[in-house]
Design a protein around this motif. Sequence first.
Motif, PDB file in Angstrom:
ATOM      1  N   THR A   1       0.615  -1.490   0.146  1.00  0.00           N
ATOM      2  CA  THR A   1      -0.069   0.044  -0.018  1.00  0.00           C
ATOM      3  C   THR A   1       0.426   1.030   0.368  1.00  0.00           C
ATOM      4  N   PHE A   2       2.467   1.291   1.009  1.00  0.00           N
ATOM      5  CA  PHE A   2       2.823   2.294   1.007  1.00  0.00           C
ATOM      6  C   PHE A   2       3.378   2.989  -0.468  1.00  0.00           C
ATOM      7  N   THR A   3       4.090   1.705  -1.202  1.00  0.00           N
ATOM      8  CA  THR A   3       4.482   1.740  -2.330  1.00  0.00           C
ATOM      9  C   THR A   3       3.805   2.635  -3.051  1.00  0.00           C
ATOM     10  N   GLY A   4       2.691   1.532  -3.595  1.00  0.00           N
ATOM     11  CA  GLY A   4       1.920   2.008  -4.610  1.00  0.00           C
ATOM     12  C   GLY A   4       1.662   3.751  -4.096  1.00  0.00           C
ATOM     13  N   LEU A   5       1.512   4.069  -3.105  1.00  0.00           N
ATOM     14  CA  LEU A   5       0.525   5.393  -2.515  1.00  0.00           C
ATOM     15  C   LEU A   5       1.493   6.851  -2.511  1.00  0.00           C
ATOM     16  N   SER A   6       3.420   5.830  -2.412  1.00  0.00           N
ATOM     17  CA  SER A   6       4.816   6.739  -3.095  1.00  0.00           C
ATOM     18  C   SER A   6       4.431   7.128  -4.287  1.00  0.00           C
ATOM     19  N   LEU A   7       4.584   5.651  -5.212  1.00  0.00           N
ATOM     20  CA  LEU A   7       4.791   5.847  -6.670  1.00  0.00           C
ATOM     21  C   LEU A   7       3.292   6.919  -6.864  1.00  0.00           C
ATOM     22  N   MET A   8       2.299   7.050  -6.137  1.00  0.00           N
ATOM     23  CA  MET A   8       0.824   8.217  -7.258  1.00  0.00           C
ATOM     24  C   MET A   8       1.358   9.483  -6.980  1.00  0.00           C
ATOM     25  N   VAL A   9       2.239   9.459  -5.084  1.00  0.00           N
ATOM     26  CA  VAL A   9       2.633  10.700  -5.747  1.00  0.00           C
ATOM     27  C   VAL A   9       3.500  11.206  -5.683  1.00  0.00           C
ATOM     28  N   VAL A  10       4.951  10.419  -6.658  1.00  0.00           N
ATOM     29  CA  VAL A  10       6.233  10.425  -7.557  1.00  0.00           C
ATOM     30  C   VAL A  10       5.111  11.260  -8.700  1.00  0.00           C
ATOM     31  N   ALA A  11       3.856  10.617  -9.018  1.00  0.00           N
ATOM     32  CA  ALA A  11       3.121  10.684 -10.109  1.00  0.00           C
ATOM     33  C   ALA A  11       2.695  12.079 -10.492  1.00  0.00           C
TER      34      ALA A  11
ATOM     35  N   PRO B   1      -7.967   9.830   5.428  1.00  0.00           N
ATOM     36  CA  PRO B   1      -8.043   8.571   6.336  1.00  0.00           C
ATOM     37  C   PRO B   1      -9.101   7.456   6.027  1.00  0.00           C
ATOM     38  N   HIS B   2     -10.328   7.748   5.444  1.00  0.00           N
ATOM     39  CA  HIS B   2     -11.099   6.426   5.127  1.00  0.00           C
ATOM     40  C   HIS B   2     -10.543   6.160   4.314  1.00  0.00           C
ATOM     41  N   THR B   3      -9.689   5.903   3.381  1.00  0.00           N
ATOM     42  CA  THR B   3      -9.530   5.467   2.210  1.00  0.00           C
ATOM     43  C   THR B   3      -8.454   4.154   2.821  1.00  0.00           C
ATOM     44  N   VAL B   4      -7.237   4.650   3.192  1.00  0.00           N
ATOM     45  CA  VAL B   4      -6.436   4.086   3.443  1.00  0.00           C
ATOM     46  C   VAL B   4      -6.999   3.188   5.016  1.00  0.00           C
ATOM     47  N   ARG B   5      -7.500   3.082   5.808  1.00  0.00           N
ATOM     48  CA  ARG B   5      -8.637   2.504   6.679  1.00  0.00           C
ATOM     49  C   ARG B   5      -9.021   1.588   6.419  1.00  0.00           C
ATOM     50  N   MET B   6      -9.662   1.334   5.010  1.00  0.00           N
ATOM     51  CA  MET B   6     -10.143   0.532   4.170  1.00  0.00           C
ATOM     52  C   MET B   6      -8.913  -1.036   3.884  1.00  0.00           C
ATOM     53  N   ILE B   7      -8.330  -0.337   3.931  1.00  0.00           N
ATOM     54  CA  ILE B   7      -7.225  -1.134   3.246  1.00  0.00           C
ATOM     55  C   ILE B   7      -6.186  -1.405   4.156  1.00  0.00           C
ATOM     56  N   ILE B   8      -5.620  -0.409   4.903  1.00  0.00           N
ATOM     57  CA  ILE B   8      -4.603  -1.574   5.724  1.00  0.00           C
ATOM     58  C   ILE B   8      -5.607  -1.534   7.004  1.00  0.00           C
ATOM     59  N   GLY B   9      -6.486  -0.937   7.345  1.00  0.00           N
ATOM     60  CA  GLY B   9      -6.642  -1.358   8.841  1.00  0.00           C
ATOM     61  C   GLY B   9      -7.066   0.513   9.734  1.00  0.00           C
TER      62      GLY B   9
END
Length: 337
Positions: free
Chosen positions: A2-12, A266-274
Motif C-alpha cells: 500500500t505504501f509503495t503504491g501511494l508513494s509512486l502515486m505521489v511521485v507521479a 484517512p477513510h480510504t487508507v483505513r479500508m485498505i490497511i485497517g
Amino acid sequence: MTFTGLSLMVVAMLVLNTGMGAVTIPPATVVSLLAERVGLEVGSGAIGVQESVLWSIRLPRIVLGLLAAGALAAAGVGLQAVFRNPLAESQVVGTSWGAAVGAAAALALGARATGSFAPAAAASVTALLATFLAYRVARRGPRVEVVTLILAGVAINAIAAAAVGLLVNVAEGGQMRSFSFWSLGTLGGATWQTVSVTLVLVLPGVVLLAWRGRQLNVLALGDEEARHSGVDVRRLRVEVVAAAALMTGASVAAAGVIGFVGVLAPHTVRMIIGPDNRVLLPGAMLAGAVLLLAADLVSRTAVAPSEIPLGVLTSLAGGPLFLWLLHRTRRAQGGWV
C-alpha cells in the motif's frame, strides 16, 4: 504494498504538477534543473522562464500542497481517534472555518503576507477554540454524540463563515478579491516563506500524533479501558486536539479552507490497511498528498488561465463520501434519536 503504491502515486503527481501548466517543463528538464541546484553540471537546456517558473512558482506550490495535505490528513486521523468517530474532520467539526476567522482577522489587521507567523498563529488559536467548543457541546458523560458533534460543527461553521464574510466586506478592493478566493482554498499564494512557516507549525503536530499512535489505538477501546492501560485520557485528548488545531491553522493560513481531505484520505487508507493509527497516519498523509496535488492540477489546468478553488474540488469529492459515511455510521449504531 500500500505504501509503495501511494508513494509512486505521489511521485507521479509531483512530475505532472511540476511539468504541466501555462509553461510546459519536460520531466528531464526538471531533473536537470534540480541537479544543477545541488551543484551537478548536467546541462539542462532550460530557458530562463522555465527555471524561474520552476523555482518561484511550481515547487513552492507543490511543497505547500504536500504540507497542507499532510496537515489536514493527520488532523483528521487525530480527531477521528480522540472522538472515536470516522465523521470527525477539521471542516466538519468547525476547526477549519474557526481557523479562517483568525487568519482573516490577522490579515485584515495588518499582517500583509500569508507567509508571516501572525496569520498562522491567530488561525491556530481560533481553530483550537472552535474545536474545543464543538467537543464540549457534543460530549455527554464519557462519550461524544455523533449528531450533536455534527450539528455543533454546522453552527460553528456558519458563525465563522459569517465572521469571515464581514472581514471580506470591510477589506479594501484588491484585498477583498484575494480574501474571497483564499477562503475557498488555493495554493496560488505559495512562496518559500509560506512553506517554511507552514513546515515549522505542522511538523510538531505530526510528530506528536506519531508518538501517541499506540495510545490512540488503546483509546479506541473506551476511556475506562484506556485508563486501566495507563493512558492519561484527558491529557491525550487535549494534546491531540491542540495538535490538530495547530496543523489546521497553519494549513488554512497558508492555503485557505480546503475541506474533506481529513475524511477522504484517512477513510480510504483505513479500508485498505485497517485502523492501526501507527500506520494509518503516514498512509493518510500520502493519500492526502495524492488527492490535493491531483485537485491542484485540475484547478490550474481545467479552465486555464483561470483557477478553480481547491475547496470546491475537494468538497465535490468529499461531500458524497461524507454522506455515505453518515448513512453507514447511523446504520451501524441502530439509528439516532
